[in-house]
Scaffold this active site. Structure first.
Site, PDB file in Angstrom:
ATOM      1  N   ARG A  69     -14.911  27.503  21.925  1.00 46.24           N
ATOM      2  CA  ARG A  69     -14.216  27.694  23.388  1.00 46.24           C
ATOM      3  C   ARG A  69     -13.372  26.317  23.400  1.00 46.24           C
ATOM      4  NH1 ARG A  69     -16.038  23.739  27.260  1.00 46.24           N
ATOM      5  NH2 ARG A  69     -18.168  23.493  26.017  1.00 46.24           N
ATOM      6  N   TYR A 122       2.961  38.787  42.589  1.00 45.94           N
ATOM      7  CA  TYR A 122       1.871  39.761  42.051  1.00 45.94           C
ATOM      8  C   TYR A 122       0.124  39.583  43.019  1.00 45.94           C
ATOM      9  CZ  TYR A 122      -2.227  41.185  38.970  1.00 45.94           C
ATOM     10  OH  TYR A 122      -3.464  42.060  38.676  1.00 45.94           O
ATOM     11  N   ASP A 194       6.222  31.949  36.644  1.00 51.04           N
ATOM     12  CA  ASP A 194       5.419  33.261  35.904  1.00 51.04           C
ATOM     13  C   ASP A 194       7.006  33.873  35.429  1.00 51.04           C
ATOM     14  OD1 ASP A 194       4.590  35.683  35.149  1.00 51.04           O
ATOM     15  OD2 ASP A 194       2.862  35.868  36.984  1.00 51.04           O
ATOM     16  N   LYS A 219       1.313  41.593  28.814  1.00 50.28           N
ATOM     17  CA  LYS A 219       1.869  43.632  29.208  1.00 50.28           C
ATOM     18  C   LYS A 219       2.314  42.864  28.083  1.00 50.28           C
ATOM     19  CE  LYS A 219       0.045  43.398  33.213  1.00 50.28           C
ATOM     20  NZ  LYS A 219      -1.171  42.066  33.430  1.00 50.28           N
TER      21      LYS A 219
END
Length: 406
Positions: A69, A122, A194, A219
């Site tokens: 983790r 977004y 971003d 993406k």
């Protein structure tokens, strides 16, 4: 590895280009028994026979891994690759792009702080601004995306973070990152950008003054629509608390996803090169078509932010958005007739992907919220793949024949 050279500047001595770094960066000292590819390390824990050495690794005094983790060798290789491409000191990864965005905002902002951003980010990001952050008494100011003066006016001393997205999803608006980063820094604000649409091949926000850069690695970075992931890059002093928040909240990147993203990024420069070329040609075709009323692509001279895009980008990206003449009825006729496009809520893949905001970027938003963000219901976000450009144009042409309301 040294920082990548800027495409607009001649290479320095011994400085590798972005194509070379896409292939090689992050992959030193992580191979096993002579393998030429980074191994997928699925082990959840990492064992030590010496307690003193274990303690040093756990305390960050010695390189190593303790628990999946927190860190993982495959994941670390992915982080190193994107860190190098963005010219950053450090990077930390996440299970998805939205995990990267939300973890970063919740790390940097506390009750009583204020974030300034733009209207048409977004859809998931916009939801954080209008629905979630206010619940934690965090002030949010959203400005007209291309009104730079209004954004500058909103950046006052109580602004902790300026959050920008350029180009924006899905309307492809371009923000002058250097201008607004300078304005934010004059007020002591942090700047987060971003960079998902542009990728480090087309734009490097840290060089323009940003403090942190975010990607939905799902993406263009991965490029094959087979792995979810997100990443944040920037100065180590800023990335470290974001990493700490993520290790506690648990939105870690899976090692197999990290491997798939690493593999995809090896062809990033080639894919982006083809997508840039195709998208510009497609945008020019669409702006002359009688069934298209508007085309959103920063590479077009007619785009309202074209001059800014030319100044801060080395390529204009693989997303072309456009509005059909006869509204949403035309959208429903047009999309199913495309032969070379997935109708899906994704972008940046090797295959072309298309869809309206109501089912893609702003599926979580209401029609009223989309309208407030300046997003037409009849808009189509067309993510250009790596297919032959002429085939995509012919496909668009045949599908557009069927969009008339008659």
């Amino acid at each position: 590895m040294p920082s990548p050279r800027n495409h607009k500047v001649g290479p320095g001595p011994g400085t590798p280009g972005l194509g070379t770094l896409s292939v090689w960066s992050g992959e030193q000292n992580v191979h096993w028994m002579g393998s030429t590819q980074v191994p997928v390390v699925h082990s959840v824990s990492f064992g030590y026979k010496d307690i003193d050495e274990w303690l040093k690794v756990a305390q960050g005094k010695k390189p190593g891994h303790i628990y999946g983790r927190n860190t993982n060798p495959t994941v670390a290789a992915f982080e190193e690759k994107i860190k190098t491409l963005e010219g950053a000191e450090a990077a930390t990864s996440f299970a998805s792009g939205m995990a990267a965005i939300s973890n970063t905002l919740f790390t940097l902002l506390s009750p009583g702080d204020r974030v300034v951003s733009v209207n048409d980010t977004y859809g998931g990001t916009n939801k954080l601004f209008i629905e979630f952050l206010p619940r934690f008494q965090i002030g949010v100011t959203l400005c007209d995306t291309t009104d730079h003066a209004a954004i500058e006016s909103a950046i006052t001393k109580d602004c902790k973070v300026l959050y920008l997205e350029s180009p924006t999803n899905p309307t492809n608006k371009v923000i002058d990152l250097a201008r607004l980063a300078a304005a934010a820094h004059r007020q002591g604000s942090l700047v987060v950008v971003d960079n998902t649409f542009a990728t480090p091949i087309n734009q490097q926000p840290l060089r323009l003054g940003a403090d942190l850069v975010i990607h939905s690695a799902t993406k263009f970075l991965g490029g094959h629509a087979d792995a979810l992931g997100g990443v944040v890059c920037g100065r180590r002093a800023l990335v470290s608390p974001v990493y700490h928040f993520r290790e506690i909240t648990g939105a870690c990147l899976d090692p197999m996803a990290a491997y798939l993203l690493l593999r995809g990024m090896k062809t990033l420069h080639l894919r982006i090169r083809q997508q840039n070329r195709s998208a510009l040609k497609i945008a020019r075709f669409l702006q002359t078509h009688p069934q298209v009323t508007k085309v959103f692509y920063p590479g077009l001279e007619s785009h309202e932010n074209h001059r800014i895009a030319r100044r801060q980008m080395s390529g204009f990206g693989g997303i072309v958005s456009f509005v059909l003449k006869d509204g949403f009825k035309a959208v429903k006729k047009f999309l199913p007739r495309l032969r070379y496009a997935h109708l899906a809520a994704n972008l940046g893949a090797v295959e072309t992907v298309a869809g309206p905001p109501a089912t893609t970027s702003h599926v979580e938003s209401t029609p009223e919220e989309r309208a407030a963000s300046g997003i037409p219901e009849a808009l189509i976000r067309y993510s250009v793949g790596i297919e032959d450009t002429d085939d995509l144009i012919a496909d668009l042409q045949q599908a557009l024949k069927h969009t008339s309301a008659k």
